[in-house]
Design an enzyme around this catalytic site. Structure first.
Site, PDB file in Angstrom:
ATOM      1  N   CYS A   1      39.323  47.989 -24.875  1.00 48.04           N
ATOM      2  CA  CYS A   1      39.107  46.840 -24.005  1.00 48.04           C
ATOM      3  C   CYS A   1      38.243  45.866 -24.794  1.00 48.04           C
ATOM      4  O   CYS A   1      38.195  45.954 -26.022  1.00 48.04           O
ATOM      5  CB  CYS A   1      38.475  47.241 -22.674  1.00 48.04           C
ATOM      6  SG  CYS A   1      36.822  47.958 -22.808  1.00 48.04           S
ATOM      7  N   LYS A   2      37.561  44.961 -24.145  1.00 52.71           N
ATOM      8  CA  LYS A   2      36.805  43.955 -24.891  1.00 52.71           C
ATOM      9  C   LYS A   2      35.722  44.598 -25.761  1.00 52.71           C
ATOM     10  O   LYS A   2      35.546  44.242 -26.924  1.00 52.71           O
ATOM     11  CB  LYS A   2      36.175  42.953 -23.924  1.00 52.71           C
ATOM     12  CG  LYS A   2      35.415  41.835 -24.631  1.00 52.71           C
ATOM     13  CD  LYS A   2      35.088  40.693 -23.692  1.00 52.71           C
ATOM     14  CE  LYS A   2      34.082  41.110 -22.633  1.00 52.71           C
ATOM     15  NZ  LYS A   2      33.654  39.961 -21.807  1.00 52.71           N
TER      16      LYS A   2
END
Length: 999
Positions: free
Chosen positions: A917-918
């Site tokens: 994810c980020k």
């Protein structure tokens, strides 16, 4: 006792007495009564508040009260020291270093090498609440008193168990192999009652050094106890039952059981007797440790320890569907490759760019327009080169942790470093099934965070740049991306093959001087192979057209009527039927002020093959004469000896001029080809300054992050699969599937991150792996190559290298097949689905589905069916692929089944799993814990009633909350209640584990 202005008239000793205070609101007097029978002492105060304060002061004035107060102060001082040292609990000296400091020698605990020194679980019984009707919510804080220092250090805590006076804690305690703990070490256990989990900031947060915890926030002290490690280790039952007492040591508030735990020993008996306990704490045990281990044994340790650092481990036990125990070890480790791979890669970029800049300078004299263009390009390239050098210098200064935290993702000096890269491993030990390992590499999405996403990511930027570059033909010559890639490949082949051919030519002459027929044959064979590769490298219309373009860029060029180019198949011809080099007319460099003949390149290029044919023909004649001489000698012909003497000395003399001609012809080809391909690269750079270089930088940054993760995943997979012959055969026959699970939304900045990530993962297709035997104790991988083609050499110790198939041992290059499937799950994806655009995600998933199908087709064509494990049938894979295809076509909102299916297919095809994810911290933690519990349910018969409990346990007390702590110094996932309403059900963390935190 005295009046305000007089001397003391009486002394009262406040021992063995008690105070009687009148409860009347108007009465301001108190009475002291003595056990000795002394007369009562009547005292009167000026007011009721005065009277109450005197009663408290007199009650605490005796020696027993003072002792209790001193003990309480000591306890508070120790707790303050604990809080101050809590952030340093894991920063310890190894036992060997502690011993070397001149301290007294203590008794070591005897345990297996690389195993934790001490592990124990905890449970309480008959805890006493402050009020009768209060339901206790308790946890235990574990502290260590080193025998030499006598300083209390807070080590760890259990989870909070709610609503029971007999808590069985899921979290245990583990001390790693290097921790300085001895039989004389004391362990302090302090039990707290938590009023509100969300307010328990002392436990969930790491406090700054200058701040002290407030004792009244969120929790209250119940009791504590202490034991010696030796008492636990030497006890017959390997269990201690200790009494919990209040801080003054007087009141008993319950008991605490400490059980020594040994990994690998399955417990006997059923679990039914546990399930009758409190509903919120059914049978489970988890403990933490810091030792990485693999199923394949200790031989893996040296090479794995070279790449894995600072491991954290938790151990759980859960019931199976048939009420047996299974144990699960969850491990998480950072990797030295987070910095090693980017530094190696940047070093290669610097060398490649320096070589390119020199090739541009070596283009020779150009017309003013082109020369000005070259000067501008070189100036910009030098600036970028300086930036790469500065970045490498800054990374060389980096010390400390081997990972880049999520808070540092926007730092310029660390932009090549992957974000929060860790190995997440689950080791399952079941009573009836074979032990199994499940690995996931967790890493922040490869993206250029420092450069930002205002104009999108690489996918959009590259497409836009290519469209704009086509329209700049009036300034420079347009070459397609395929042609510029071909030019780089030709230059790379030249730089690689020319020194090899020269070396083999020298070996041929050396064999001739030694009159060694066998050596001569082998040297000729190698020379022929490399020269033919060299000649075929230039079988491309690009070289001819680039030479013509370069000629037009020279000052004062004159073009002859262009000749019709011959077919490339005719140009190559058969090397065995070309003319003798004596008929070759040698050409000078490309003419500057004369007519240019397009067929000139064909003649120059063909001369290399003709020269090689002459060398081959001469070697054949020499060997034939040598054979005739040997036959005559066998027939006792007197002339044989004279003949042999005659021809022995002239082998070298006869071959030398032919070899020199070959080298000269090759040198001429190299000069022309290098200049022509450098001219192509000049056009690529000139058509897009400075955007071209900035895009190259962005692509390098993203690729560096992606490659570090890939190298880590490959090394871990290789180590775990060394004893799996089917996997090793698949590795060199088909290649390795690498599946990335993305959790990014397609809204705002995360859409740009996804575009970067998609290109970075696609670029991994140009990476090949090679396994070599380590010649030293340095097991870190070696990276060679250029931007369009990299080779990663993975080093293995001799014992492990011998386990490999012959094809891999001989250096066969191993291909990678990366695929990416992305499904956004957060509130931003909700906005994208309702008001924005999800086309990017749909296109990426569809494109990578086709790549996955291609890999599966290749797998079924090249691998026998019995190479898959027995429970992974071919029909299952076909069904899963079809199901995945249908789910991608359905375009359902937040269809997380896409990720579950892709992950399952990857595991069944022996692939490497990534989750991104980020920041690889919050959404990634939800995903990997869900995946682990799903595997336990589907493959290892986890009891269905314990799926949610196991999920909450892993998220609340497992490795992933430790990952959050490493990144943001807080045990809170960065979600809020409104955000979680948009999350799919099984991606929501348990209450009390999320809240405001910097990410």
């Amino acid at each position: 006792m005295k009046n305000k202005s007089s001397e003391a008239s009486e002394v009262v000793i406040l021992e063995r007495c008690w105070i009687v205070e009148f409860r009347s609101k108007t009465d301001v007097s108190i009475v002291l009564k003595f056990q000795s029978g002394e007369p009562d002492l009547y005292l009167e105060a000026a007011s009721k508040p005065d009277c109450e304060s005197w009663a408290v002061a007199l009650g605490e004035a005796n020696s027993e009260g003072l002792k209790n107060k001193i003990q309480q102060l000591r306890r508070l001082i120790m707790e303050i020291k604990e809080e101050r040292s809590s952030g340093e609990a894991q920063q310890f000296l190894p036992s060997s270093q502690v011993d070397s400091l001149g301290e007294p020698q203590f008794t070591n605990i005897q345990r297996t090498a690389n195993e934790p020194k001490l592990e124990f679980s905890l449970a309480c019984k008959d805890l006493v609440a402050a009020t009768r009707d209060r339901k206790l919510n308790t946890f235990i804080q574990i502290s260590v008193v080193h025998p030499a220092e006598h300083i209390l250090t807070r080590y760890s805590s259990t989870e909070i168990v709610e609503g029971t006076r007999d808590p069985l804690f899921l979290t245990g305690v583990t001390f790693p192999p290097a921790y300085p703990i001895y039989e004389e070490t004391k362990i302090k256990l302090t039990v707290y009652d938590v009023k509100d989990k969300s307010q328990d900031t002392v436990r969930t947060n790491v406090l700054p050094d200058h701040k002290e915890p407030r004792a009244d926030v969120g929790r209250s002290f119940l009791g504590c106890t202490t034991f010696r490690v030796g008492d636990l280790v030497k006890s017959k039952e390997q269990q201690l039952t200790l009494t919990l007492r209040t801080s003054d040591g007087g009141k008993t508030v319950g008991t605490i059981e400490v059980n020594l735990v040994k990994m690998g020993e399955l417990e006997d008996g059923e679990t039914d007797h546990i399930t009758t306990d409190a509903q919120d704490q059914k049978c489970a045990l988890v403990r933490e440790c810091t030792a990485t281990e693999g199923i394949s044994g200790k031989d893996n340790l040296p090479s794995l320890n070279a790449v894995l650092k600072n491991p954290i481990c938790k151990l759980y036990r859960f019931p199976t569907s048939d009420n047996k125990w299974m144990r699960i070890r969850e491990q998480m480790a950072e990797t030295t490759l987070s910095f090693h791979v980017p530094k190696e890669l940047i070093n290669l970029h610097i060398k490649e760019d320096m070589r390119r800049n020199q090739e541009l300078k070596d283009l020779g004299e150009l017309a003013p327009h082109w020369d000005n263009m070259r000067r501008s390009v070189i100036a910009h390239c030098d600036q970028m080169l300086s930036m790469y050098q500065d970045t490498l210098a800054e990374l060389a200064k980096h010390t400390g942790s081997s990972f880049k935290s999520s808070c540092s993702k926007g730092e310029k000096t660390l932009e090549f470093i992957p974000i929060n890269l860790h190995l997440q491993r689950m080791h399952v030990h079941s009573p009836r099934l074979k032990d199994a390992l499940y690995d996931v590499i967790t890493v922040g999405a490869p993206a250029a965070h420092f450069q930002g996403f205002k104009n999108g990511g690489l996918r959009k930027l590259l497409s836009k740049f290519e469209a704009e570059r086509r329209n700049t033909g009036y300034q420079c010559i347009y070459y397609s991306p395929e042609n510029t890639a071909k030019a780089k490949e030709v230059l790379s082949n030249i730089n690689h093959l020319q020194p090899l051919i020269s070396s083999h030519a020298d070996l041929l002459l050396n064999s001739a001087s030694q009159h060694s027929p066998d050596s001569l044959k082998n040297s000729l064979k190698m020379l022929s192979e490399k020269t033919e590769l060299f000649v075929h490298a230039f079988k491309d219309q690009l070289v001819r057209s680039a030479l013509l373009a370069l000629y037009t860029a020279r000052p004062g060029c004159v073009l002859k009527k262009p000749a019709v180019p011959r077919n490339s198949a005719e140009e190559g011809g058969d090397l065995q039927h070309q003319d003798h080099p004596s008929q070759i007319k040698r050409q000078d460099s490309i003419p500057h002020h004369s007519e240019y003949d397009e067929e000139e390149w064909d003649r120059v290029w063909a001369n290399v093959g003709k020269s090689l044919n002459c060398v081959i023909a001469m070697v054949d004649r020499l060997l034939e004469k040598d054979n005739i001489s040997n036959v005559k000698e066998g027939e006792n012909d007197p002339s044989a000896a004279d003949c042999k003497v005659l021809h022995t000395g002239d082998w070298y003399e006869q071959l030398y001029p032919l070899v020199i001609t070959l080298k000269d012809c090759m040198g001429e080809v190299v000069t022309r080809a290098k200049q022509s391909m450098a001219f192509v690269l000049l056009q690529e750079l000139a058509c897009g300054l400075p955007q071209c270089l900035m895009l190259t930088l962005r692509r390098d940054i993203v690729f560096s992050q992606a490659l570090a993760g890939l190298v880590c995943g490959f090394i871990i997979k290789l180590h775990t699969g060394l004893h799996d012959q089917g996997f090793l055969q698949q590795l060199h026959t088909v290649g390795l599937l690498v599946q990335y699970e993305g959790l990014l939304s397609t809204y705002s900045e995360e859409a740009g991150m996804l575009e970067d990530m998609a290109v970075g993962i696609s670029d991994l297709q140009k990476v090949m792996f090679k396994v070599i035997e380590a010649k030293s104790e340095d097991f870190l991988p070696i990276i060679t190559g250029r931007r369009e083609h990299y080779i990663i050499e993975v080093q293995l110790p001799a014992k492990m290298f011998e386990l490999l198939p012959q094809e891999i041992k001989e250096g066969k290059l191993l291909r990678m097949y990366p695929v990416l499937f992305n499904v956004g799950i957060n509130e931003q994806q909700t906005l994208a689905e309702r008001f924005g655009d999800t086309t990017l995600q749909e296109n990426i998933n569809q494109e990578n589905l086709e790549l996955l199908k291609e890999y599966y087709k290749l797998f079924t064509e090249k691998m026998p069916p019995d190479c898959l494990p027995h429970f992974q049938e071919q029909n299952d894979l076909k069904g899963l692929l079809e199901n995945l295809h249908q789910n991608i076509q359905a375009k359902k909102r937040k269809n997380v089944e896409i990720m579950w299916l892709a992950a399952t297919i990857c595991r069944k095809l022996n692939g490497v799993r990534f989750t991104c994810c980020k920041s690889a911290k919050d959404r990634t933690s939800m995903s990997v814990t869900l995946e682990q519990c799903s595997i336990l349910r589907d493959e290892h018969q986890l009891h269905k009633d314990f799926f949610i409990r196991a999920l909450d346990c892993m998220r609340r007390e497992g490795c992933r909350i430790e990952n959050v702590l490493k990144n943001v110094k807080c045990r809170k996932y960065a979600f809020n209640m409104i955000q979680l309403m948009a999350f799919p059900k099984y991606y929501r963390p348990p209450e009390g584990t999320y809240g405001k935190a910097d990410t």
